[in-house]
Design an enzyme around this catalytic site. Structure first.
Site, short mmCIF file in Angstrom:
data_model
loop_
_atom_site.label_atom_id
_atom_site.label_comp_id
_atom_site.label_asym_id
_atom_site.label_seq_id
_atom_site.Cartn_x
_atom_site.Cartn_y
_atom_site.Cartn_z
N GLU A 134 -25.13 67.75 2.38
CA GLU A 134 -25.33 67.44 0.96
C GLU A 134 -26.46 66.42 0.82
OE1 GLU A 134 -24.70 64.37 -0.45
OE2 GLU A 134 -23.70 63.39 1.23
N LEU A 233 -40.54 53.42 -3.79
CA LEU A 233 -41.55 52.38 -3.56
C LEU A 233 -41.30 51.18 -4.48
CD1 LEU A 233 -44.88 54.38 -3.07
CD2 LEU A 233 -43.49 53.25 -1.33
N GLY A 240 -28.76 49.77 0.29
CA GLY A 240 -27.36 49.62 0.69
C GLY A 240 -26.64 50.93 0.48
N CYS A 243 -24.81 55.59 2.66
CA CYS A 243 -25.63 56.56 3.39
C CYS A 243 -26.75 55.93 4.21
CB CYS A 243 -26.21 57.58 2.41
SG CYS A 243 -24.97 58.65 1.65
N ARG A 310 -20.49 49.25 -1.05
CA ARG A 310 -20.61 49.29 0.40
C ARG A 310 -22.03 48.92 0.83
NH1 ARG A 310 -18.07 55.20 1.33
NH2 ARG A 310 -19.10 55.45 -0.69
#
Length: 412
Positions: A134, A233, A240, A243, A310
């Site tokens: 995904e 950019l 963070g 992933c 996370r």
């Protein structure tokens, strides 16, 4: 997404509380637009949520594995949940199935999943394992599912490929068929490349601070090159979420296991780890002592339009403030403080509450409505009008014209 395409979808999980909530149309996380579509397809009957794993596996020809692959301490991907799911599928395999790995996994994992299923299956039934990673962005995941940039399928069986292509019929996107290992590596490579762009512009931003140059001018001038593009950019306090941090480390780990050094990605990770500290140094340089000073932090989530905290850079900065003796008050429209900070930090219902009587304001998440705060009014309610913009989301000239001491990242 599959329910929206007209398919019948059965979702299973081991968490009874989550299943009970989803059966009632209650999401356990924030994702714009998802609640409306969930309600729609619960009513249509296209989607159901169950705890009966055995029946779900036996009744459905396609089984998607969507479990988490969290990060081990050494940076490698933890495949325990994937193995558990694979073995359960094998135990309950009763007819030909296509097992589709949606989870983000290292190259070669599809072969391991196939072995786990082979070892546990009781009957001589056939199956195929394919990879279908995904590419959903938190905060716009529903849009990305319905209108993807591409669909990647790692398959070595023509029948499985044809069935998956039929499943996605109605989605207009390039359909790339490759090997399972290549599909798995595409996912890690894509995320790692995007992380590289972020760390690269963050290093340039630090140079811009020294040269008194606006990094946003640099990013705009570079981003107009079609070979580079403007996305990712935006200089700030680093990436963070669930992933980028773990995927970069997992790819580095995969390379090391194959006696390859991905030195560029090692530097990408190091830059990102240091980036929140760069903003903190600006704060310390300006305020000298943080003891007993009230610091207002706007934003907990790692980015806007999600409640995911996370690996959020804001949490690192909050902890640094606490360690220096600061009194921290935070605001976020959807994200909540983690349990270990609840007794150390106050979370306010509005940004204005957090900023009143503050010695300084830190912007850690670029929630759009922070731009629309009545900044002239807030200035009069602060102890000292200082803003540290960790996302470069405000206009520096305008903030300074109001009377703020304003500091961004590479943003003179």
């Amino acid at each position: 997404m599959f329910a929206e395409l007209g398919h019948s979808v059965t979702v299973i999980d081991v968490d009874q509380k989550k299943i009970n909530g989803l059966q009632k149309g209650i999401l356990f996380f924030y994702e714009p637009g998802l609640d409306t579509l969930l309600t729609k397809h619960l009513a249509s009957g296209n989607i159901t949520f169950e705890m009966d794993h055995q029946k779900a596996i036996k009744d459905n020809p396609l089984i998607f594995i969507c479990v988490g692959t969290p990060q081990n301490q050494d940076g490698s991907a933890n495949l325990d949940f994937l193995r558990e799911a694979s073995e359960f599928i094998g135990t309950n395999l009763n007819a030909y199935k296509i097992i589709v790995i949606k989870s983000t996994v290292p190259a070669g994992t599809s072969k391991q999943v196939k072995r786990w299923i082979e070892i546990t299956k009781k009957d001589s039934v056939s199956f195929d394992v394919v990879s279908n990673p995904e590419f959903l962005r938190e905060g716009s995941a529903l849009h990305d599912a319905l209108y993807p940039d591409r669909i990647i399928l790692g398959s070595e069986n023509d029948q499985a490929t044809a069935l998956l292509q039929e499943l996605y019929k109605g989605i207009k996107a390039p359909f790339i068929v490759t090997t399972p290992s290549a599909a798995e590596l595409i996912k890690y490579t894509a995320n790692s490349f995007l992380a590289t762009k972020i760390s690269f512009i963050n290093e340039i931003a630090i140079l811009c601070d020294k040269l008194h140059i606006n990094v946003q001018d640099i990013a705009k001038g570079v981003g107009l090159d079609i070979r580079i593009g403007p996305l990712f950019l935006d200089a700030g306090i680093g990436y963070g979420g669930s992933c980028f941090p773990k995927d970069v480390l997992a790819l580095i780990d995969t390379a090391k296991k194959n006696n390859i050094d991905l030195s560029i990605l090692e530097k990408v990770h190091a830059v990102n780890e240091n980036q929140p500290g760069y903003l903190f140094k600006k704060i310390k340089t300006r305020l000298i002592s943080l003891s007993a000073k009230k610091m207002a932090v706007l934003g907990l989530s790692f980015k806007a339009q999600t409640d995911d905290i996370r690996q959020s850079p804001s949490l690192k900065i909050i902890q640094d403030l606490i360690n220096e003796g600061a009194m921290v008050e935070v605001h976020d429209p959807v994200a909540k403080l983690p349990g270990d900070l609840m007794d150390k930090v106050l979370q306010k219902d509005s940004p204005e509450e957090a900023m009143t009587n503050a010695d300084a304001i830190l912007i850690c998440t670029d929630w759009p409505h922070y731009k629309n705060i009545d900044w002239p009014d807030i200035k009069n309610k602060m102890k000292s009008p200082i803003v540290f913009d960790g996302r470069n989301m405000l206009d520096a000239a305008e903030m300074r014209s109001i009377g703020y001491i304003y500091e961004g990242i590479g943003y003179e």
